[in-house]
Structures are given as C-alpha cells and as structure tokens.
Scaffold this motif. Structure first.
Motif, PDB file in Angstrom:
ATOM      1  N   LEU A 183       0.860  -1.177   0.000  1.00  0.00           N
ATOM      2  CA  LEU A 183       0.000   0.000   0.000  1.00  0.00           C
ATOM      3  C   LEU A 183       0.900   1.232   0.000  1.00  0.00           C
ATOM      4  CD1 LEU A 183      -3.051   0.639   0.083  1.00  0.00           C
ATOM      5  CD2 LEU A 183      -2.885   0.676   2.572  1.00  0.00           C
ATOM      6  N   VAL A 184       0.855   1.994  -1.082  1.00  0.00           N
ATOM      7  CA  VAL A 184       1.720   3.166  -1.250  1.00  0.00           C
ATOM      8  C   VAL A 184       0.934   4.422  -0.909  1.00  0.00           C
ATOM      9  CG1 VAL A 184       3.174   4.466  -2.839  1.00  0.00           C
ATOM     10  CG2 VAL A 184       3.013   1.975  -3.053  1.00  0.00           C
ATOM     11  N   LEU A 185       1.374   5.126   0.122  1.00  0.00           N
ATOM     12  CA  LEU A 185       0.686   6.334   0.586  1.00  0.00           C
ATOM     13  C   LEU A 185       1.717   7.415   0.889  1.00  0.00           C
ATOM     14  CD1 LEU A 185      -1.672   4.376   2.894  1.00  0.00           C
ATOM     15  CD2 LEU A 185      -2.548   5.984   1.213  1.00  0.00           C
ATOM     16  N   PRO A 186       1.490   8.652   0.442  1.00  0.00           N
ATOM     17  CA  PRO A 186       2.463   9.723   0.668  1.00  0.00           C
ATOM     18  C   PRO A 186       2.707   9.984   2.142  1.00  0.00           C
ATOM     19  CG  PRO A 186       0.854  10.374  -1.006  1.00  0.00           C
ATOM     20  CD  PRO A 186       0.354   9.112  -0.381  1.00  0.00           C
ATOM     21  N   THR A 187       3.894  10.490   2.450  1.00  0.00           N
ATOM     22  CA  THR A 187       4.210  10.920   3.813  1.00  0.00           C
ATOM     23  C   THR A 187       3.167  11.936   4.274  1.00  0.00           C
ATOM     24  OG1 THR A 187       6.571  10.586   3.453  1.00  0.00           O
ATOM     25  CG2 THR A 187       5.938  12.058   5.243  1.00  0.00           C
ATOM     26  N   GLY A 188       2.639  11.736   5.487  1.00  0.00           N
ATOM     27  CA  GLY A 188       1.651  12.660   6.015  1.00  0.00           C
ATOM     28  C   GLY A 188       0.221  12.309   5.700  1.00  0.00           C
ATOM     29  N   SER A 189      -0.004  11.186   5.023  1.00  0.00           N
ATOM     30  CA  SER A 189      -1.370  10.805   4.645  1.00  0.00           C
ATOM     31  C   SER A 189      -2.097  10.045   5.743  1.00  0.00           C
ATOM     32  CB  SER A 189      -1.338   9.955   3.366  1.00  0.00           C
ATOM     33  OG  SER A 189      -0.577   8.774   3.559  1.00  0.00           O
ATOM     34  N   GLY A 190      -1.391   9.692   6.807  1.00  0.00           N
ATOM     35  CA  GLY A 190      -2.041   9.012   7.923  1.00  0.00           C
ATOM     36  C   GLY A 190      -2.080   7.504   7.782  1.00  0.00           C
ATOM     37  N   TYR A 200      -4.866  18.485   2.899  1.00  0.00           N
ATOM     38  CA  TYR A 200      -4.353  17.527   3.871  1.00  0.00           C
ATOM     39  C   TYR A 200      -2.830  17.576   3.986  1.00  0.00           C
ATOM     40  CZ  TYR A 200      -9.020  15.419   3.770  1.00  0.00           C
ATOM     41  OH  TYR A 200     -10.378  15.188   3.860  1.00  0.00           O
ATOM     42  N   LEU A 201      -2.159  18.124   2.973  1.00  0.00           N
ATOM     43  CA  LEU A 201      -0.713  18.290   3.004  1.00  0.00           C
ATOM     44  C   LEU A 201      -0.356  19.718   2.608  1.00  0.00           C
ATOM     45  CD1 LEU A 201       0.755  15.066   1.302  1.00  0.00           C
ATOM     46  CD2 LEU A 201       0.592  15.569   3.742  1.00  0.00           C
ATOM     47  N   ALA A 202       0.800  20.166   3.076  1.00  0.00           N
ATOM     48  CA  ALA A 202       1.302  21.486   2.698  1.00  0.00           C
ATOM     49  C   ALA A 202       2.149  21.376   1.433  1.00  0.00           C
ATOM     50  CB  ALA A 202       2.138  22.071   3.834  1.00  0.00           C
ATOM     51  N   THR A 203       2.206  22.454   0.687  1.00  0.00           N
ATOM     52  CA  THR A 203       3.023  22.509  -0.516  1.00  0.00           C
ATOM     53  C   THR A 203       4.502  22.657  -0.151  1.00  0.00           C
ATOM     54  OG1 THR A 203       1.221  23.599  -1.705  1.00  0.00           O
ATOM     55  CG2 THR A 203       3.412  23.784  -2.659  1.00  0.00           C
ATOM     56  N   LEU A 204       5.363  22.061  -0.959  1.00  0.00           N
ATOM     57  CA  LEU A 204       6.796  22.313  -0.864  1.00  0.00           C
ATOM     58  C   LEU A 204       7.182  23.282  -1.973  1.00  0.00           C
ATOM     59  CD1 LEU A 204       8.382  18.779  -0.277  1.00  0.00           C
ATOM     60  CD2 LEU A 204       7.709  20.473   1.422  1.00  0.00           C
ATOM     61  N   ARG A 205       7.931  24.322  -1.617  1.00  0.00           N
ATOM     62  CA  ARG A 205       8.475  25.241  -2.618  1.00  0.00           C
ATOM     63  C   ARG A 205       9.979  25.042  -2.659  1.00  0.00           C
ATOM     64  NH1 ARG A 205       5.179  30.985  -1.742  1.00  0.00           N
ATOM     65  NH2 ARG A 205       3.099  30.132  -2.144  1.00  0.00           N
ATOM     66  N   SER A 206      10.443  24.374  -3.682  1.00  0.00           N
ATOM     67  CA  SER A 206      11.863  24.053  -3.797  1.00  0.00           C
ATOM     68  C   SER A 206      12.571  25.157  -4.576  1.00  0.00           C
ATOM     69  CB  SER A 206      12.043  22.714  -4.513  1.00  0.00           C
ATOM     70  OG  SER A 206      11.360  21.685  -3.832  1.00  0.00           O
ATOM     71  N   LYS A 207      13.633  25.701  -4.009  1.00  0.00           N
ATOM     72  CA  LYS A 207      14.359  26.798  -4.620  1.00  0.00           C
ATOM     73  C   LYS A 207      15.798  26.388  -4.946  1.00  0.00           C
ATOM     74  CE  LYS A 207      11.029  29.896  -4.095  1.00  0.00           C
ATOM     75  NZ  LYS A 207      10.355  30.560  -5.217  1.00  0.00           N
ATOM     76  N   ILE A 208      16.253  26.815  -6.112  1.00  0.00           N
ATOM     77  CA  ILE A 208      17.648  26.610  -6.465  1.00  0.00           C
ATOM     78  C   ILE A 208      18.479  27.594  -5.648  1.00  0.00           C
ATOM     79  CG2 ILE A 208      17.782  28.288  -8.339  1.00  0.00           C
ATOM     80  CD1 ILE A 208      19.128  24.673  -8.473  1.00  0.00           C
ATOM     81  N   THR A 209      19.651  27.193  -5.232  1.00  0.00           N
ATOM     82  CA  THR A 209      20.480  28.038  -4.365  1.00  0.00           C
ATOM     83  C   THR A 209      21.736  28.503  -5.099  1.00  0.00           C
ATOM     84  OG1 THR A 209      21.572  26.050  -3.498  1.00  0.00           O
ATOM     85  CG2 THR A 209      19.672  26.914  -2.271  1.00  0.00           C
ATOM     86  N   LYS A 210      22.298  29.610  -4.626  1.00  0.00           N
ATOM     87  CA  LYS A 210      23.543  30.102  -5.209  1.00  0.00           C
ATOM     88  C   LYS A 210      24.688  29.168  -4.854  1.00  0.00           C
ATOM     89  CE  LYS A 210      22.167  34.972  -5.071  1.00  0.00           C
ATOM     90  NZ  LYS A 210      22.446  36.314  -4.496  1.00  0.00           N
ATOM     91  N   GLN A 211      24.745  28.761  -3.597  1.00  0.00           N
ATOM     92  CA  GLN A 211      25.773  27.828  -3.157  1.00  0.00           C
ATOM     93  C   GLN A 211      25.325  26.404  -3.477  1.00  0.00           C
ATOM     94  OE1 GLN A 211      28.687  28.397  -2.262  1.00  0.00           O
ATOM     95  NE2 GLN A 211      29.444  26.514  -1.345  1.00  0.00           N
ATOM     96  N   GLY A 267       8.583  18.208   5.629  1.00  0.00           N
ATOM     97  CA  GLY A 267       7.987  19.537   5.542  1.00  0.00           C
ATOM     98  C   GLY A 267       6.585  19.566   4.993  1.00  0.00           C
ATOM     99  N   MET A 268       5.966  18.416   4.816  1.00  0.00           N
ATOM    100  CA  MET A 268       4.684  18.383   4.115  1.00  0.00           C
ATOM    101  C   MET A 268       3.457  18.382   5.022  1.00  0.00           C
ATOM    102  SD  MET A 268       5.257  16.231   0.631  1.00  0.00           S
ATOM    103  CE  MET A 268       3.854  17.107  -0.052  1.00  0.00           C
ATOM    104  N   ARG A 269       3.644  18.382   6.313  1.00  0.00           N
ATOM    105  CA  ARG A 269       2.491  18.450   7.216  1.00  0.00           C
ATOM    106  C   ARG A 269       1.858  19.838   7.147  1.00  0.00           C
ATOM    107  NH1 ARG A 269       1.502  13.180   9.363  1.00  0.00           N
ATOM    108  NH2 ARG A 269       3.527  12.129   9.387  1.00  0.00           N
ATOM    109  N   VAL A 270       0.560  19.895   7.325  1.00  0.00           N
ATOM    110  CA  VAL A 270      -0.155  21.177   7.321  1.00  0.00           C
ATOM    111  C   VAL A 270       0.288  21.998   8.532  1.00  0.00           C
ATOM    112  CG1 VAL A 270      -2.425  22.276   7.463  1.00  0.00           C
ATOM    113  CG2 VAL A 270      -2.112  20.206   6.089  1.00  0.00           C
TER     114      VAL A 270
END
Length: 418
Positions: free
Chosen positions: A28-35, A190-201, A335-338
């Motif tokens: 059973l495949v369920l995303p992290t934070g799905s309970g 039910y989950l929070a969005t992740l905003r992935s940013k490219i970094t200078k370093q 980081g995906m919990r509400v």
C-alpha cells in the motif's frame, strides 16, 4: 474516529485486491503525512471485529513508529486487544490478537510469536529484495508456522536504491496499491506545498565515488563539510529564511551536522544537533525545545528522516546529496504536514537532490545501471523555484513557460482562422 475519504478508499482497494488474489502480498503506497497509521488501526479493528480469531503482527524498525502506530490504534479502538513487543520501549507483551513489534526484537522469535494470519510492515521498503535478511527470514519462519500467512507493506517510497521498484522480482511484494496522490492531498488541504528553490551555493560531488549506487560517505563528507561551504550555506539560509520559525538541516554525517550547528549558533540562530550518538533523554529534550520554539533550527545526520513529525517545519535545508530517491523523499516529506502559520515549506536544495530526482510530486527513481541522466526538472526564471519538467505555469509566481505561451498563441491563431 472517522477516516478521510482516501483512507477509506485505501481499505476498499486493499480488500478488493485480496478478493482477486488468493495468494501474494500487496504494498500500500501512501504519501508521507497521509495518515498510514490511521489506516492500519482501522484495518486491524475491522479484521478483528469481522473475524475474531485473526492474529495480526504490525512490524517496523524504529520505536517512534511503533509508539505512533500503537497510539493510533488506541484512538480508533478504546480497549483494543493489543500488546507491544520492543526492547527499546521496554515492553514484551505477547498473547494479544494485535501485536506491535520492532523487527530487531522479534527477528529470531517466530517460535514465541506463534500463529499469525496477517503481518503489516511499516516502511516496508526496508525489506530485502532478495530472500535474505532479518525481515525475510522472520517471515519465512512465521510462514512455516502458518502457510496461509499474508503480508501487507506500507510505504511512501516504493523503491530501493540499486533494485528499482519494490515489486521487481525477486521482491516479496507482488503489486502496488496507490489510492491517493500527493497532488490530491495538497489540493484537499491535507498536506502542505513544498516550494523548492535553487540556491547560489551548490555542493560539488563531482569527485565523489559511489558504492552500491550511493555516494561513499567518507568521500562525501570530505567534499561537502568544509568551512567555506558551511559558512556560505548558513549565510544563504539566513537570507532566504526571513521570518520562518522552524528550520531543519539534513547533513552528510555526525561531524558535518555538528559543525553546521556551530556555524548557525555563531550567526545568532539558536540551534541544536541531533545524531545517532545523542543520548535518548537529551534528544527528547532537544526535540521538545524545538517544537516549543526555543530553538529555531535543528541539524541532524541520518536520524530525523523517519519517525519524526513536527507539522510547523517551514524550512528544509538539504546539505546531504544522495542517489537514493527514497532518502530524498523522506527528507523532503518532513515539511509536508499542514502548518499553523504558513501554507508551504521552503526547501533549499544545496545538495542537488531535487534536480537529481525530480520535485516531490514527480519523483523518478532511476533503474539500476541507468546513470544520472538528464534532470527531470527545470528552473522558473522569475522566482528560482524548481519545477517538474512538464510544468507550464509556475505555481509559486505564475510565470508561464515559453512553450506554454507559444501553444496559447497557436491556439489563438487557430480560433481566429475558424
């Protein structure tokens, strides 16, 4: 306790699979934070109420998950007939219809466990692909006692580094059941969005060799853990974090985690380090202080990827490059919990993991021997967000890609001609 719609759907899909397959073991495949633990509790309660003679064993590898799963069982079923068998928790309770156990504590004790009808394995991607290892031997011993034994796996990451999908033979699991996606859970709140940013370093791994498909840890730490890298990373995090409250750093090793912790404190950021060497009571106090807001940041090495859930984590700094899509998803999943104060978590990818594996909702595990290949992502030119390659409109700033703009123009021309 009422299940969410997709949690009920997961149970229905599971029962339907068993009806169609008189033998075999599903995952059973369920995303992290799905309970997942709520689904397990509901499954155990339903099975015992329908078939009172059923004997269920819930297995996992860390005490935090054992405790979480047992607690959800109590919430769903007051007075549930259950016991816990785990040396790390200090309990050895056998004889109840439902047993929550640590694999390290029971791996050689099938004779004590006795007859089991259903084994449920949390974090089942840890079960060896080949017919060897602690889980596989223990299951074989249980099956010798009850040849009709069935196994259900639970995971958010149905793949293993160097092997592919969890169902690729000779794996234990025969099929994957995927009742809900990350996109649906985010859309429904039910989950929070992740905003992935490219970094200078960016941490350079060009000279780091691989063993078994993963970076060699000693070489990786030598390449990543430098004074220059640590100073530049911390300064960039502080600049981008702004007023974010709870930062979590994933580092390459114990020394790296401690050094990054020291740099953060030097810059006035209250920080503690958690590793496998941190004593239990000290670790518990550190996590309590973090959740209470007394610490702004935690650094860790190979500890807080599973069994640690704090919804208000609003910044993840990846300083641990990995070829493992599973490890990457586990890190990002923290980081995906509400959250109580913001609608997303910022992911700063100094390690190149998002570029290597794809955004969290579009991970592409690489087949064995496939090499790194082209990145399954692109960078938004307006806000530096890391997006899946097929995304046409940036969800963070609304920028439309050139391909999308040209398609719209072609459509307009077609409409005019019609």
């Amino acid at each position: 306790m009422m299940l969410r719609d997709y949690q009920s759907r997961a149970l229905s899909d599971l029962y339907a699979w068993f009806e169609k397959n008189p033998a075999g073991h599903p995952c059973l495949v369920l995303p992290t934070g799905s309970g997942k633990s709520h689904i397990v509790a509901a499954l155990c309660k339903d099975a015992l109420q329908r078939w009172p003679d059923t004997r269920i064993l819930m297995l996992t590898h860390v005490k935090e998950l054992i405790e979480q799963n047992a607690e959800k069982m109590r919430q769903h079923w007051t007075g549930a007939p259950m016991g816990i068998y785990s040396a790390s928790i200090g309990k050895r309770q056998l004889g109840e219809p439902i047993t929550f156990a640590g694999i390290q504590s029971v791996r050689d004790k099938a004779h004590l466990i006795g007859h089991v009808d259903l084994v449920i394995i949390d974090e089942c991607h840890l079960v060896n692909h080949k017919d060897e290892g602690g889980y596989r031997q223990f299951l074989a011993d249980l099956k010798a006692i009850n040849p009709a034994l069935r196994v259900i796996g639970l995971t958010a990451t149905p793949y293993r580094l160097g092997h592919g999908l969890i169902t690729d033979k000779p794996a234990l699991f025969d099929d994957m059941i995927e009742p809900v996606s990350i996109e649906e859970l985010v859309f429904k709140g039910y989950l929070a969005t992740l905003r992935s940013k490219i970094t200078k370093q960016r941490l350079d791994t060009s000279g780091v060799h691989k063993r078994g498909g993963e970076f060699i840890e000693s070489e990786l730490q030598a390449a990543v853990d430098t004074d220059d890298n640590n100073q530049k990373v911390v300064r960039e995090v502080i600049t981008l974090a702004q007023d974010r409250r709870a930062w979590l750093f994933f580092c390459t090793g114990v020394k790296h985690a401690q050094r990054v912790c020291d740099v953060l404190n030097d810059h006035g950021v209250p920080t503690k380090c958690v590793t496998g060497e941190t004593p239990k009571k000290e670790r518990e106090q550190i996590l309590a202080d973090y959740k209470a807001g007394k610490l702004r940041a935690l650094t860790n090495a190979n500890v807080l990827t599973t069994g640690f859930d704090y919804p208000d984590i609003d910044l993840i700094a990846m300083l641990r490059p990995t070829m493992s899509a599973r490890l990457y998803v586990q890190m990002a999943g923290r980081g995906m919990r509400v959250k109580s104060h913001i609608d997303h978590c910022l992911v700063l990818d100094f390690a190149g993991n998002v570029a290597r594996h794809g955004p969290i909702d579009a991970v592409r595990p690489r087949p064995p021997g496939s090499g790194e290949g082209p990145p399954p992502m692109k960078i938004c030119p307006d806000c530096d967000s890391i997006l899946a390659a097929g995304v046409r409109v940036c969800p963070d700033c609304g920028h439309r890609s050139e391909e999308h703009t040209s398609e719209l123009q072609s459509l307009r021309h077609l409409v005019c001609r019609l």
